[in-house]
Design an enzyme around this catalytic site. Structure first.
Site, PDB file in Angstrom:
ATOM      1  N   LYS A   1      71.489 -20.804  53.949  1.00 26.75           N
ATOM      2  CA  LYS A   1      70.053 -21.090  54.069  1.00 26.75           C
ATOM      3  C   LYS A   1      69.725 -21.911  55.324  1.00 26.75           C
ATOM      4  CE  LYS A   1      68.994 -20.732  49.111  1.00 26.75           C
ATOM      5  NZ  LYS A   1      68.420 -21.452  47.939  1.00 26.75           N
TER       6      LYS A   1
ATOM      7  N   GLU B   1      70.176  -7.071  45.993  1.00 29.32           N
ATOM      8  CA  GLU B   1      70.093  -7.997  47.126  1.00 29.32           C
ATOM      9  C   GLU B   1      70.955  -7.531  48.300  1.00 29.32           C
ATOM     10  OE1 GLU B   1      71.006 -11.825  45.440  1.00 29.32           O
ATOM     11  OE2 GLU B   1      69.118 -11.902  44.317  1.00 29.32           O
TER      12      GLU B   1
ATOM     13  N   ASN C   1      69.044 -26.411  49.356  1.00 31.74           N
ATOM     14  CA  ASN C   1      70.326 -26.490  48.659  1.00 31.74           C
ATOM     15  C   ASN C   1      71.413 -25.596  49.258  1.00 31.74           C
ATOM     16  OD1 ASN C   1      69.306 -24.084  47.833  1.00 31.74           O
ATOM     17  ND2 ASN C   1      69.177 -24.581  45.651  1.00 31.74           N
TER      18      ASN C   1
ATOM     19  N   HIS D   1      72.429 -19.458  48.899  1.00 26.83           N
ATOM     20  CA  HIS D   1      71.982 -18.621  47.785  1.00 26.83           C
ATOM     21  C   HIS D   1      73.168 -17.823  47.251  1.00 26.83           C
ATOM     22  CE1 HIS D   1      69.909 -15.425  45.543  1.00 26.83           C
ATOM     23  NE2 HIS D   1      70.693 -14.590  46.190  1.00 26.83           N
TER      24      HIS D   1
ATOM     25  N   TYR E   1      62.379 -13.250  46.919  1.00 29.78           N
ATOM     26  CA  TYR E   1      62.234 -14.179  45.795  1.00 29.78           C
ATOM     27  C   TYR E   1      61.075 -13.799  44.870  1.00 29.78           C
ATOM     28  CZ  TYR E   1      65.833 -17.505  47.335  1.00 29.78           C
ATOM     29  OH  TYR E   1      67.026 -18.109  47.646  1.00 29.78           O
TER      30      TYR E   1
HETATM   31  P1  ATP Z   1      69.371 -19.092  44.526  1.00 29.62           P
HETATM   32  O1  ATP Z   1      68.561 -18.005  43.834  1.00 29.62           O
HETATM   33  O2  ATP Z   1      68.796 -19.495  45.866  1.00 29.62           O
HETATM   34  O3  ATP Z   1      70.819 -18.778  44.580  1.00 29.62           O
HETATM   35  P2  ATP Z   1      69.439 -20.569  42.078  1.00 29.62           P
HETATM   36  O4  ATP Z   1      69.697 -19.256  41.438  1.00 29.62           O
HETATM   37  O5  ATP Z   1      70.404 -21.674  41.823  1.00 29.62           O
HETATM   38  O6  ATP Z   1      69.277 -20.429  43.634  1.00 29.62           O
HETATM   39  P3  ATP Z   1      66.676 -20.265  41.345  1.00 29.62           P
HETATM   40  O7  ATP Z   1      66.129 -20.795  40.069  1.00 29.62           O
HETATM   41  O8  ATP Z   1      66.898 -18.803  41.481  1.00 29.62           O
HETATM   42  O9  ATP Z   1      68.001 -21.104  41.667  1.00 29.62           O
HETATM   43  O10 ATP Z   1      65.697 -20.774  42.500  1.00 29.62           O
HETATM   44  C1  ATP Z   1      65.695 -20.157  43.772  1.00 29.62           C
HETATM   45  C2  ATP Z   1      65.556 -21.226  44.829  1.00 29.62           C
HETATM   46  O11 ATP Z   1      64.282 -21.835  44.723  1.00 29.62           O
HETATM   47  C3  ATP Z   1      66.529 -22.406  44.697  1.00 29.62           C
HETATM   48  O12 ATP Z   1      67.788 -22.157  45.251  1.00 29.62           O
HETATM   49  C4  ATP Z   1      65.801 -23.488  45.464  1.00 29.62           C
HETATM   50  O13 ATP Z   1      65.924 -23.312  46.878  1.00 29.62           O
HETATM   51  C5  ATP Z   1      64.363 -23.205  45.050  1.00 29.62           C
HETATM   52  N1  ATP Z   1      64.008 -23.979  43.839  1.00 29.62           N
HETATM   53  C6  ATP Z   1      64.393 -23.738  42.563  1.00 29.62           C
HETATM   54  N2  ATP Z   1      63.881 -24.630  41.707  1.00 29.62           N
HETATM   55  C7  ATP Z   1      63.117 -25.454  42.449  1.00 29.62           C
HETATM   56  C8  ATP Z   1      62.303 -26.591  42.162  1.00 29.62           C
HETATM   57  N3  ATP Z   1      62.156 -27.052  40.915  1.00 29.62           N
HETATM   58  N4  ATP Z   1      61.673 -27.197  43.199  1.00 29.62           N
HETATM   59  C9  ATP Z   1      61.787 -26.726  44.466  1.00 29.62           C
HETATM   60  N5  ATP Z   1      62.533 -25.666  44.807  1.00 29.62           N
HETATM   61  C10 ATP Z   1      63.202 -25.041  43.825  1.00 29.62           C
HETATM   62 MG    MG Z   2      68.507 -17.541  41.809  1.00 30.19          MG
END
Ligand code: ATP
Ligand code: MG
Length: 138
Positions: free
Chosen positions: A10, A127, A113, A116, A50
């Site tokens: 990211k 994806e 974070n 992904h 997303y």
């Molecule tokens: P990713 O899909 O990026 O691998 P993930 O599966 O761990 O991450 P998801 O719930 O799919 O988490 O959320 C997608 C992304 O949205 C997260 O990686 C983060 O960058 C962002 N995100 C998720 N929850 C929050 C939140 N509560 N506040 C801000 N950003 C968030």
């Molecule tokens: Mg996710």
């Protein structure tokens, strides 16, 4: 069973020059890089990628963050790749991620974070094809 998954290094990781360290971490974990590119997502691409989160309160911020700088999408291959990548990534919130996971080491917040990872084989397939034509998977 050998399986494929999709990761994206990211914008925060690219900004902090952590790309090489994260790729090295993934290679140490036995992932083979099947395809890779560096690109800057358009807003439309980030929104589409997303899409599942479009109703969530963080969606607009997430799109802004994911388009804020270059990213590195990569297709990775390994035994049990989807689950193993989720393990080595760590929890969404780096503060809650297990020690030595990529998010614990390189993530800075629940949004920024580091990386992904696809969350299921079905989403991995969707994806991977989002970023790579079949001919780019080598
Ligand atoms: P990713 O899909 O990026 O691998 P993930 O599966 O761990 O991450 P998801 O719930 O799919 O988490 O959320 C997608 C992304 O949205 C997260 O990686 C983060 O960058 C962002 N995100 C998720 N929850 C929050 C939140 N509560 N506040 C801000 N950003 C968030
Ligand atoms: Mg996710």
């Amino acid at each position: 069973m050998t399986e494929r998954t999709l990761t994206i290094i990211k914008p925060d990781s690219v900004e902090k020059n952590n790309v090489g360290a994260i790729i090295a971490h993934l290679e140490r974990e036995g992932f083979r890089i099947v395809a890779a590119r560096m690109m800057r997502l358009t807003e439309a691409q980030a929104r589409a990628f997303y899409e599942v989160h479009r109703e969530r309160p963080f969606y607009d911020d997430l799109v802004a963050y994911m388009t804020s700088g270059p990213v590195w999408p990569m297709c990775l291959e390994r035994e049990n790749a989807v689950v193993h990548l989720r393990e080595v990534m760590g929890a969404t919130n780096p503060a809650e991620a297990n020690e030595e996971t990529i998010r614990a080491l390189y993530g800075e917040s629940i949004e920024r974070n580091a990386i992904h990872g696809s969350d299921s084989p079905e989403n991995a397939a969707r994806e991977i094809s989002f970023f790579f034509p079949e001919t780019d998977l080598v």
